[in-house]
Design a protein around this motif. Structure first.
Motif, mmCIF file in Angstrom:
data_model
loop_
_atom_site.group_PDB
_atom_site.id
_atom_site.type_symbol
_atom_site.label_atom_id
_atom_site.label_comp_id
_atom_site.label_asym_id
_atom_site.label_seq_id
_atom_site.Cartn_x
_atom_site.Cartn_y
_atom_site.Cartn_z
ATOM 1 N N UNK A 81 0.841 -1.197 0.000
ATOM 2 C CA UNK A 81 0.000 0.000 0.000
ATOM 3 C C UNK A 81 0.872 1.243 0.000
ATOM 4 N N UNK A 82 0.471 2.266 -0.733
ATOM 5 C CA UNK A 82 1.176 3.539 -0.559
ATOM 6 C C UNK A 82 0.880 4.053 0.835
ATOM 7 N N UNK A 83 1.901 4.609 1.480
ATOM 8 C CA UNK A 83 1.804 4.909 2.904
ATOM 9 C C UNK A 83 0.644 5.785 3.288
ATOM 10 N N UNK A 84 0.473 6.852 2.563
ATOM 11 C CA UNK A 84 -0.563 7.804 2.946
ATOM 12 C C UNK A 84 -1.945 7.181 2.865
ATOM 13 N N UNK A 85 -2.175 6.440 1.782
ATOM 14 C CA UNK A 85 -3.501 5.877 1.565
ATOM 15 C C UNK A 85 -3.851 4.888 2.670
ATOM 16 N N UNK A 86 -2.889 4.027 3.007
ATOM 17 C CA UNK A 86 -3.162 3.055 4.058
ATOM 18 C C UNK A 86 -3.366 3.752 5.396
ATOM 19 N N UNK A 96 -3.626 -8.218 1.093
ATOM 20 C CA UNK A 96 -4.226 -6.912 0.862
ATOM 21 C C UNK A 96 -5.710 -6.910 1.218
ATOM 22 N N UNK A 112 0.123 8.406 -4.401
ATOM 23 C CA UNK A 112 0.020 9.014 -3.082
ATOM 24 C C UNK A 112 -0.098 10.524 -3.198
ATOM 25 N N UNK A 116 -3.436 12.048 -4.208
ATOM 26 C CA UNK A 116 -4.496 12.197 -3.206
ATOM 27 C C UNK A 116 -4.538 13.625 -2.693
ATOM 28 N N UNK A 149 -11.474 9.570 -2.474
ATOM 29 C CA UNK A 149 -11.053 8.947 -1.223
ATOM 30 C C UNK A 149 -11.188 9.915 -0.057
ATOM 31 N N UNK A 196 -9.105 2.290 -1.301
ATOM 32 C CA UNK A 196 -7.809 1.840 -0.768
ATOM 33 C C UNK A 196 -7.374 0.557 -1.431
ATOM 34 N N UNK A 242 -4.148 0.036 -3.689
ATOM 35 C CA UNK A 242 -3.190 -0.990 -3.310
ATOM 36 C C UNK A 242 -2.902 -1.935 -4.459
ATOM 37 N N UNK A 259 -0.755 -0.207 -7.083
ATOM 38 C CA UNK A 259 0.590 -0.111 -6.515
ATOM 39 C C UNK A 259 1.313 -1.442 -6.629
#
Lengths: 300, 276, 333
Positions: free
Chosen positions: A145-150, C18, C273, C276, C291, C307, C311, C314
C-alpha cells in the motif's frame, strides 16, 4: 603519555585499546560530518527545533489557544510576530506548540517503528525458513500500500485524531525497517564469529539481540533520520486532510487546513505553518544525508 | 622517440597537504617493449596513464617533459588528447569483468573503437570486429561478438580488450597488469599474443606488472619502480646483473628449482631508497 | 527466469493479504454500522433485521469469505455518499487521476533525468549543488503547501493559470466522455476550445506533482550516474578516445538505464500518493478526491474500495518494475 580524549588521542593511527579505536572512529566520523556544510545546517536546525519545542512554554509569549475575534487575521506585528489566525490566536505561539505536536508524533512513531521493524527483520533473517517467509509475506502486504492511503484508511477506521494518526503512520512505516534489518542480518548470519558464538552455546535470542541487532543499527539510524522528514510530511498531510490532529490542536497541517480559505488576502496564515513543515522536513533530510555519508556510504 | 617523460611528478591532495605518488620519473620509449615493475603503490600505473592524461581529476601533474611523438601531453587540450587516445595509443586494463562495458556486446565495443577512428558503416565496423577477434585467436568470433562481457571467461575478455584497443591501429600499447586477474595457464598465452601482435604491427609496448620474471621474459628493457621513483633501469638481458638493492632483493626472493634454498629471502627495505 | 516466476507467484499471496487487511480495517470501526444505517432510536427488532441484512451476525471468517466472493464479482459495496456502487464510482473517477499522474511523470522524467545526468557529470560544481538543493527541497516540501502557493501566485496574483477543477464551468458537459481523461476526450471530439481549457487546468496540478516526483527521480539518476561514472569501463571508454557526450550517455547512462526504469515505475506508483493531496487542493475529480471526501463522510465502503484499488495498482506497478528489470538487464537474463 597522550591524555585520553585529547585531539591527538582521537586522531591516533595506532589505538591502544578497543575503546580508543571506537573513539577514533567516532571522532573521524564527526570530523567528516562537520566538513559537510549542508549536514551541519540540518543538525543545527534540528537542534534549534527540539530546543524550541521543549522550551515552548517559555518562548511563547501568548497562549496558543487564546482567541481574539476582534483581532483576527492580523498581519505580523510587534505584538504578534507571525500575526494572528482566523480565530485571533497568536500564530507564533501556535507554531511553537505545533512543533511540540509534530516532533512528539515523529518520536512516537519512531519509537514504535524502529524496534518492531528491527525485531521482525532480524528474526526473519536469522531464523530463515518458514518464519522468514511468513514474516516477509506480512511485510510485503504492508509495503503493497502507498503509505498515505493506508494511513488514511486506518485513521478513518479508528477515528480521526492524533493517537490514530500515530498508530496509522507507524503501521505503514515499519516494513522498510524490517526489510533493511533482514538484509543486514543475512549478510552477517553466515560470518564466522556468529558460528563461533553459536558453538559456545548462545541461544538464538541472545545472538540476535546482542550480536546481530547492533550491526543493523547504523543503517537503521540513517533510515530513521531520513524517514523523519517523510513522517513529518505524512503527519502534516493527515492533519491537512482532517484526519490527523483535530482543531483546536495547533498541528501545522491542521492549521493550514482551517485557514486555507484565507490564502488570498491573509496569505501568511496558511503559509507560515507550511514553511515550518518545509524547514523541519528539510532539516531532517540534510541531517540524514550527512549521517548516511558518514555511517553508510554504500547506501547512496 | 615515441614517448618521452622527464621529471614527472604526480601529487594527490590529502588532509595534510599534497602527497607525492610519483616523483622525478624519467623514461623514454621508442619502438620497443618496456616493462615497468613494482609493488602495489609504487606508482607504475599512474606513470603509464599520465601519458594519455587518464588520471583521476584531483591529481596534480607536473613534468619538464611529457610528450607523445613530440606532442606535449601536458599542454594539449581535450580535443588533441582525444586524437591521441585510441587512434595512436591504447590502454589495456587489468580485469575485463570491470574494464569492459557490461551492457554492450563484445562486438559492439570493438566496432565502436573501429568506427570512431576509422569511420565507415556499422556493418563494416562489425566485420572488422569479427576479423580482429580472429586475430586475437578467438575460435568462434561470431559467437563472442554477440556475447556480453559477463558471459566471457577472463582470458577471452582480455582478448576482446586487446582487439578493441588494436582496432584503430595505434602506435603504442600500454598494458596495465593485463594478466594479473587471469589463471597462470592463460597468462602466458595472453602475453605471447600481445608480444606477437605488437611486434607484427611495429608498435611500442609498455608492460606494467608486479611480476619481474614475466616482464623480463617479454620485454626489451625493464624499469623498476619503488615508492613513486624509478630506482633502476636496465636491459632485460642484463637483469641478473642488477645493481640496486631493491631489484636484487626482488630477484633473490624468487624461488627456483635449480638452486635449493632452505628459507626464502625477505626484502629488507632501506629508507635510503626513498631519497631522490 | 526462475526468479521471474517467483515474482509472479508471490502476487496472489500478497493480494490475499491486501484484501484481508482492508477487510479487517473495515471491521475495526468503533462506529457500529448498524446504528449508522438504522438510526439511534431503532427498535431491537429493526437492529437485528439490519444486522442480519448486513451479514454482521455471522462469524468473522464467514464474513470475510462473503467479502471475498463479492470482490471476485467486482462488487465493492455501495457508497453511502453517492449511492452508486463503489466499483462504478471508482471507474468514473480513476481516469482523471491517471491523466494527472501520467502527465506528471512525463514532465518529471523529461526534466529530471537530464538534470541528474548533468549533475553527476559535473559533480561538485555549482550546477550540481543547485540541482541537489532543488531536488532535496522537492522531497521536503509538503505538496499541499506547494499547491496552495501555486494557486495563490499563478492564479490569484498573476492570473496566468485557471483556478481549481478540471474545466471551467462554461465548458462543463460539452465533451462526451470516452476515456474519462478530458484532454484526450476533447481531442477525440475535436473540440479545441475545451481541449485548451482542459489542458490549462491540467497544467498546475500536473506541474506540482511533477516537481515532487522529479525530486526523487533526479536524486536517483544522479546517484546511479555517479556510481556508473566511477566504473573502470569509463576509463576504457576514455582511453578509446570517445567523445565526452558519447561516454556520458552511451556508456555511463546506458549502464543505469535499466535500474532507472524500475525507479520510474516506482515513482509512478508514488505519484498515486501525491495525487491524493494534489487532487484535494485543486479539486481535481479523481480517485484521490473521492477517497478524501469519502473519508470525511465516514463512507467506509468507498474508503476501503478505493484503498484496495490503489493498493492493487501499486502492487502491479511494483511487479511491473520487477519484471522489466529482469527482462532488460542482460546480466540478469
Amino acid at each position: 603519555m597522550i591524555s585520553v580524549l585529547s585531539r591527538e588521542w582521537l586522531l591516533s593511527d595506532t589505538p591502544a585499546s578497543r575503546a580508543q579505536a571506537a573513539w577514533v572512529r567516532r571522532y573521524r566520523g564527526w570530523l567528516q560530518f562537520r566538513a559537510n556544510g549542508l549536514a551541519m545546517v540540518g543538525l543545527v536546525t534540528v537542534v534549534i527545533m527540539i530546543v524550541a519545542s521543549v522550551a515552548a512554554p517559555l518562548l511563547a509569549i501568548q497562549d496558543p489557544s487564546a482567541q481574539d475575534l476582534a483581532g483576527r487575521l492580523a498581519p505580523p506585528s510587534a505584538a504578534h510576530w507571525f500575526g494572528t489566525d482566523e480565530l485571533g490566536r497568536d500564530i507564533f505561539s501556535r507554531i511553537l506548540y505545533g512543533g511540540r505536536v509534530t516532533l512528539g508524533m515523529v518520536v512516537a512513531v519512531v519509537l514504535l517503528v524502529a524496534p518492531i521493524g528491527l525485531a521482525v527483520g532480524s528474526i526473519a533473517g536469522y531464523l530463515g525458513g518458514l518464519p522468514d517467509r511468513v514474516l516477509m509475506r506480512v511485510t510485503d502486504v504492508f509495503l503493497a500500500f502507498p503509505r498515505l492511503v493506508l494511513a488514511l484508511a486506518f485513521v478513518a477506521a479508528l477515528k480521526p485524531g492524533i493517537t490514530s494518526a500515530i498508530i496509522a503512520i507507524a503501521l505503514t512505516a515499519w516494513p522498510p525497517y524490517a526489510r533493511m534489518a533482514r538484509a543486514d542480518t543475512l549478510t552477517v548470519r553466515a560470518s564466522d564469529f556468529i558460528a563461533a558464538i553459536r558453538l559456545m552455546g548462545a541461544s538464538s535470542g541472545r545472538i540476535i539481540l546482542r550480536h546481530i541487532v547492533p550491526l543493523c543499527m547504523s543503517s537503521v539510524i540513517v533510515r530513521v533520520t531520513l524517514d523523519m522528514s517523510g513522517i513529518i510530511l505524512t503527519a502534516a498531510a493527515l492533519g491537512f486532510l482532517g484526519m490527523g490532529a483535530q482543531p483546536p490542536m495547533p498541528e501545522w497541517g491542521t492549521m493550514i487546513a482551517s485557514s486555507r480559505a484565507f490564502i488570498l488576502d491573509q496569505w501568511w496564515v496558511p503559509t507560515i505553518p507550511g514553511v515550518a513543515i518545509f524547514v523541519a522536513s528539510l532539516a531532517f533530510n540534510l541531517l540524514g544525508d550527512g549521517l548516511r555519508d558518514v555511517l553508510d556510504p554504500r547506501q547512496r | 622517440m615515441l614517448v618521452e617523460i622527464r621529471n614527472l611528478r604526480i601529487q594527490f591532495p590529502t588532509a595534510t597537504g599534497l602527497s607525492d605518488a610519483v616523483r622525478n620519473v624519467s623514461l623514454i620509449l621508442g619502438q620497443e617493449k618496456l616493462g615497468i615493475v613494482g609493488e602495489s603503490g609504487s606508482g607504475k600505473s599512474l606513470t603509464a596513464r599520465s601519458i594519455l592524461r587518464l588520471l583521476p581529476p584531483n591529481a596534480v601533474v607536473t613534468a619538464d617533459k611529457l610528450e607523445f611523438d613530440g606532442i606535449s601531453v601536458m599542454r594539449a587540450d581535450e580535443v588533441a588528447l582525444r586524437r591521441i587516445r585510441g587512434a595512436r595509443a591504447g590502454l589495456i586494463l587489468q580485469d575485463p569483468k570491470f574494464s569492459l562495458n557490461p551492457v554492450m556486446t563484445a562486438g559492439a565495443q570493438i566496432a565502436e573503437a573501429w568506427r570512431v577512428h576509422r569511420g565507415g558503416s556499422r556493418k563494416l565496423a562489425m566485420l572488422a570486429a569479427i576479423d580482429l577477434l580472429t586475430q586475437v585467436q578467438i575460435r568462434d568470433p561470431h559467437h563472442v561478438a554477440r556475447a556480453y562481457p559477463h558471459e566471457l571467461s577472463g582470458g577471452m575478455g582480455q582478448r576482446v580488450m586487446i582487439a578493441m584497443m588494436l582496432a584503430p591501429d595505434p602506435e603504442l600499447l600500454i598494458a596495465d597488469e593485463p594478466t594479473s586477474a587471469l589463471d597462470a595457464t592463460v597468462q602466458a598465452e595472453i602475453l605471447r599474443l600481445i608480444e606477437d601482435l605488437v611486434s607484427r604491427r611495429g608498435m611500442g609496448l609498455i608492460l606494467i606488472s608486479h611480476d619481474l620474471p614475466l616482464v623480463s621474459h617479454f620485454c626489451d628493457r625493464v624499469a623498476v619502480m619503488y615508492a613513486g621513483r624509478v630506482v633502476e633501469e636496465l636491459a632485460a638481458a642484463e637483469l641478473t646483473h642488477a645493481q640496486h638493492p631493491y631489484t636484487r632483493g626482488l630477484l633473490e626472493c624468487l624461488p627456483t628449482l635449480s638452486h635449493q634454498k632452505r628459507r626464502l629471502s625477505v626484502i629488507r627495505r632501506d629508507p635510503s631508497w626513498l631519497q631522490p | 527466469m526462475k526468479t521471474l516466476a517467483n515474482s509472479f507467484a508471490s502476487v496472489p499471496l500478497t493480494l490475499f493479504g491486501l484484501t484481508l487487511v482492508t477487510f479487517l480495517i473495515g471491521r475495526v470501526m468503533p462506529i457500529d454500522p448498524v446504528i449508522a444505517i438504522a438510526g439511534d432510536h431503532a427498535t431491537p427488532d429493526v437492529i437485528a433485521a439490519v444486522r442480519e441484512q448486513l451479514g454482521l451476525d455471522k462469524p468473522l471468517f464467514v464474513q470475510f469469505w462473503i467479502y471475498l466472493v463479492h470482490l471476485v464479482h467486482g462488487d465493492l459495496g455501495r457508497s453511502v455518499m453517492t449511492s452508486h456502487p463503489v466499483t462504478a464510482d471508482i471507474a468514473h473517477y480513476f481516469p482523471a487521476t491517471l491523466e494527472l499522474a501520467t502527465t506528471a511523470i512525463i514532465i518529471a522524467v523529461v526534466v529530471g533525468v537530464p538534470l541528474g545526468v548533468f549533475a553527476a557529470a559535473h559533480q561538485g560544481s555549482r550546477f550540481d549543488h543547485m540541482v541537489r538543493v532543488v531536488s532535496l527541497a522537492g522531497q521536503s516540501v509538503p505538496i499541499f503547501v506547494l499547491g496552495l502557493l501555486c494557486l495563490l501566485v499563478f492564479y490569484v496574483k498573476l492570473g496566468w493559470a485557471p483556478g481549481t477543477g478540471q474545466l471551467d464551468v462554461a465548458y462543463e458537459g460539452l465533451v462526451p466522455r470516452v476515456t474519462g481523461m478530458l484532454v484526450v476526450d476533447a481531442l477525440i471530439a475535436d473540440d479545441w476550445a475545451s481541449f485548451w481549457d482542459a489542458l490549462a487546468h491540467l497544467a498546475q496540478p500536473a506541474l506540482v506533482l511533477a516537481y515532487f516526483s522529479m525530486a526523487y527521480i533526479t536524486r536517483m539518476t544522479r546517484a546511479f550516474m555517479i556510481e556508473s561514472l566511477s566504473g573502470e569501463y569509463i576509463i576504457t571508454a576514455r582511453a578509446k578516445g570517445l567523445s565526452p557526450t558519447r561516454i556520458l550517455w552511451r556508456h555511463a547512462f546506458g549502464n543505469i538505464a535499466v535500474r532507472l526504469v524500475t525507479v520510474l515505475a516506482l515513482a509512478y506508483a508514488g505519484l498515486l500518493e501525491g495525487a491524493v493531496i494534489t487532487e484535494t487542493v485543486f479539486s481535481w475529480p479523481g480517485l484521490g478526491l473521492y477517497l478524501t471526501v469519502s473519508l470525511l463522510n465516514a463512507d467506509m465502503n468507498a474508503v476501503l474500495g478505493a484503498t484496495l484499488v490503489v493498493g492493487l495498482v501499486y502492487l502491479f506497478l511494483n511487479l511491473f518494475a520487477d519484471v522489466l528489470y529482469r527482462l532488460l538487464d542482460p546480466r540478469v537474463a
